[in-house]
Design an enzyme around this catalytic site. Structure first.
Site, mmCIF file in Angstrom:
data_model
loop_
_atom_site.group_PDB
_atom_site.id
_atom_site.type_symbol
_atom_site.label_atom_id
_atom_site.label_comp_id
_atom_site.label_asym_id
_atom_site.label_seq_id
_atom_site.Cartn_x
_atom_site.Cartn_y
_atom_site.Cartn_z
ATOM 1 N N ILE A 14 95.330 98.411 16.454
ATOM 2 C CA ILE A 14 96.781 98.282 16.617
ATOM 3 C C ILE A 14 97.500 99.440 15.914
ATOM 4 C CG2 ILE A 14 98.753 96.779 16.083
ATOM 5 C CD1 ILE A 14 96.727 94.387 16.292
ATOM 6 N N SER A 141 101.032 88.106 10.563
ATOM 7 C CA SER A 141 100.093 87.434 11.464
ATOM 8 C C SER A 141 100.498 85.978 11.638
ATOM 9 C CB SER A 141 98.687 87.487 10.847
ATOM 10 O OG SER A 141 97.840 86.553 11.485
ATOM 11 N N TYR A 166 93.037 84.850 4.481
ATOM 12 C CA TYR A 166 93.746 85.959 5.158
ATOM 13 C C TYR A 166 95.199 85.554 5.422
ATOM 14 C CZ TYR A 166 95.031 88.531 9.495
ATOM 15 O OH TYR A 166 95.665 89.265 10.469
HETATM 16 N N1 LIG Z 1 93.919 92.092 15.970
HETATM 17 C C1 LIG Z 1 94.631 90.967 15.949
HETATM 18 O O1 LIG Z 1 94.460 90.046 16.798
HETATM 19 C C2 LIG Z 1 95.687 90.766 14.890
HETATM 20 C C3 LIG Z 1 96.451 89.583 14.936
HETATM 21 C C4 LIG Z 1 97.445 89.403 13.974
HETATM 22 C C5 LIG Z 1 97.650 90.379 13.004
HETATM 23 N N2 LIG Z 1 96.869 91.501 13.000
HETATM 24 C C6 LIG Z 1 97.143 92.520 11.956
HETATM 25 O O2 LIG Z 1 97.366 93.773 12.591
HETATM 26 C C7 LIG Z 1 96.917 94.834 11.749
HETATM 27 C C8 LIG Z 1 95.949 95.736 12.497
HETATM 28 O O3 LIG Z 1 94.853 94.942 12.923
HETATM 29 P P1 LIG Z 1 93.634 95.496 13.789
HETATM 30 O O4 LIG Z 1 93.044 94.308 14.443
HETATM 31 O O5 LIG Z 1 94.061 96.684 14.562
HETATM 32 O O6 LIG Z 1 92.648 95.951 12.583
HETATM 33 P P2 LIG Z 1 91.312 96.830 12.653
HETATM 34 O O7 LIG Z 1 90.689 96.726 13.977
HETATM 35 O O8 LIG Z 1 90.485 96.429 11.476
HETATM 36 O O9 LIG Z 1 91.893 98.290 12.391
HETATM 37 C C9 LIG Z 1 91.051 99.378 12.339
HETATM 38 C C10 LIG Z 1 91.752 100.474 11.547
HETATM 39 O O10 LIG Z 1 91.876 100.084 10.179
HETATM 40 C C11 LIG Z 1 91.362 101.140 9.351
HETATM 41 N N3 LIG Z 1 90.943 100.540 8.102
HETATM 42 C C12 LIG Z 1 90.242 99.371 7.942
HETATM 43 N N4 LIG Z 1 90.028 99.147 6.637
HETATM 44 C C13 LIG Z 1 90.607 100.173 5.948
HETATM 45 C C14 LIG Z 1 90.704 100.501 4.569
HETATM 46 N N5 LIG Z 1 90.141 99.748 3.616
HETATM 47 N N6 LIG Z 1 91.358 101.635 4.219
HETATM 48 C C15 LIG Z 1 91.904 102.418 5.176
HETATM 49 N N7 LIG Z 1 91.846 102.157 6.490
HETATM 50 C C16 LIG Z 1 91.194 101.048 6.873
HETATM 51 C C17 LIG Z 1 90.257 101.728 10.214
HETATM 52 O O11 LIG Z 1 89.893 103.040 9.833
HETATM 53 P P3 LIG Z 1 88.571 103.338 8.933
HETATM 54 O O12 LIG Z 1 87.523 102.348 9.330
HETATM 55 O O13 LIG Z 1 88.223 104.760 9.194
HETATM 56 O O14 LIG Z 1 89.032 103.138 7.539
HETATM 57 C C18 LIG Z 1 90.990 101.767 11.549
HETATM 58 O O15 LIG Z 1 91.937 102.818 11.564
HETATM 59 C C19 LIG Z 1 96.312 94.155 10.514
HETATM 60 O O16 LIG Z 1 97.278 94.052 9.506
HETATM 61 C C20 LIG Z 1 95.960 92.756 11.026
HETATM 62 O O17 LIG Z 1 95.909 91.825 9.981
HETATM 63 C C21 LIG Z 1 95.899 91.715 13.907
#
Ligand SMILES: NC(=O)c1ccc[n+]([C@@H]2O[C@H](COP(=O)([O-])OP(=O)(O)OC[C@H]3O[C@@H](n4cnc5c(N)ncnc54)[C@H](OP(=O)(O)O)[C@@H]3O)[C@@H](O)[C@H]2O)c1
Length: 296
Positions: A14, A141, A166
């Site tokens: 995202i 979230s 979470y």
């Molecule tokens: N996906 C959903 O359904 C959902 C629903 C509700 C809320 N959210 C929220 O939306 C946001 C984005 O979610 P997402 O699903 O896109 O997450 P994700 O798939 O885990 O995002 C991946 C990204 O996060 C970076 N990352 C992960 N851990 C990191 C760390 N410790 N330091 C720096 N960068 C880090 C990764 O880069 P590197 O691995 O290179 O570090 C990559 O750029 C989050 O806040 C999540 O809680 C998501």
């Protein structure tokens, strides 16, 4: 001088889609992540959208509070040197863990989902204030709805259930968002939250298939719960990034603060617990105690 944005965890999922949306809106975007290789790929994609305003990648582990302090110092220093305003900070980093773990001796989901974005925001406030009108967007979230609402300590008593922990850390961050919005009224810095709804990303592909993330009561209903998770996270990250992009850029939100943008990319009423002053006080105390602005 043009508009600039920082998107944490902006090299995939995202966050990358948010960065692409901001680039399309004319921003010069800095994306943060751990992997330099991913960072380079993300910059290439963002530059293809807005070649006139090159993107950049900064490497930081947002699970390390010292890493966050160093990152904030770097960003603040760069803006002070260039004189460019910091217009938007999107605190997009988030994580859910199936097994309890610690980072810097603190339960990990509280660190990544709340203390890290809290600390980055607090350290960048002088830069954001100098760049006003500016916006802070904290990614929340729907999991806040299943959170325990007591914040006497980093963790509530009882067993560890990743989804609930979470949600509780996201609730702390949402309470902080609304509290900060009140604190910053009149400064030109708006503070908003954005709920992506759900998307198929690394985060959801991993932990959401593991029944251990929910409480024993919900585990009895696991096939139903799992289906609900699958359905709600089936969509693309590009769609889930819309609430963040709207929160960061929509003209109709100019000068407004303390707003939550829901999954349909429209303002929604915040969860009542997030606006409870007792929750805000407790979260403020915990945040100051566990994420001091200067390393102890
Ligand atoms: N996906 C959903 O359904 C959902 C629903 C509700 C809320 N959210 C929220 O939306 C946001 C984005 O979610 P997402 O699903 O896109 O997450 P994700 O798939 O885990 O995002 C991946 C990204 O996060 C970076 N990352 C992960 N851990 C990191 C760390 N410790 N330091 C720096 N960068 C880090 C990764 O880069 P590197 O691995 O290179 O570090 C990559 O750029 C989050 O806040 C999540 O809680 C998501």
């Amino acid at each position: 001088m043009g508009k600039t944005a920082v998107v944490t965890a902006g090299t995939a999922g995202i966050g990358l889609e948010t960065a692409l949306g901001l680039a399309a809106a004319g921003f010069s975007v800095t994306v943060i992540g751990r992997s330099a290789e991913r960072g380079a790929r993300a910059v290439e994609r963002i530059d293809a959208v807005n070649p006139a305003r090159p993107a950049r990648f900064l490497s930081a582990d947002l699970g390390s509070l010292d890493g966050v302090r160093a990152l904030a110092g770097r960003i603040a220093g760069d803006h002070a040197t260039s004189g460019e305003p910091l217009t938007v900070l999107v605190n997009n980093v988030g994580a859910m863990f199936a097994d309890r773990r610690e980072l810097d001796g603190i339960e990990a989901s509280f660190v990544v989902n709340h203390l890290s974005p809290y600390l980055l925001t607090e350290l960048l406030l002088p830069t954001l204030t100098a760049g006003a009108p500016s916006r802070i967007v904290n990614v929340t979230s729907g999991a806040v709805g299943v959170a325990k609402r007591v914040f006497d300590a980093v963790e509530p008593p009882g067993g560890y259930y990743g989804f609930h922990w979470y949600g509780r850390a996201k609730l702390a961050n949402l309470a902080y968002t609304l509290d900060l919005a009140s604190r910053l009224r009149g400064t030109g810095v708006s503070v908003l939250a954005a709920d992506p709804g759900g998307a198929a990303t690394e985060m959801t592909a991993g932990t959401l298939t593991d029944p251990r993330i929910v409480s024993p009561a919900l585990r009895l209903l696991w096939p139903l719960v799992r289906r609900k998770f699958e359905r709600s996270t089936a969509g693309p990250a590009s769609e889930a990034a819309r609430p963040s992009v709207v929160a960061a850029t929509d003209e109709s939100l100019a000068g407004r603060t303390g707003i939550v943008i829901g999954a349909a990319a429209q303002p929604v009423t915040p969860l009542r617990a997030a606006a409870d002053p007792r929750v805000a006080d407790a979260v403020r105390r915990l945040s100051r105690q566990h994420a001091p602005l200067v390393a102890p």
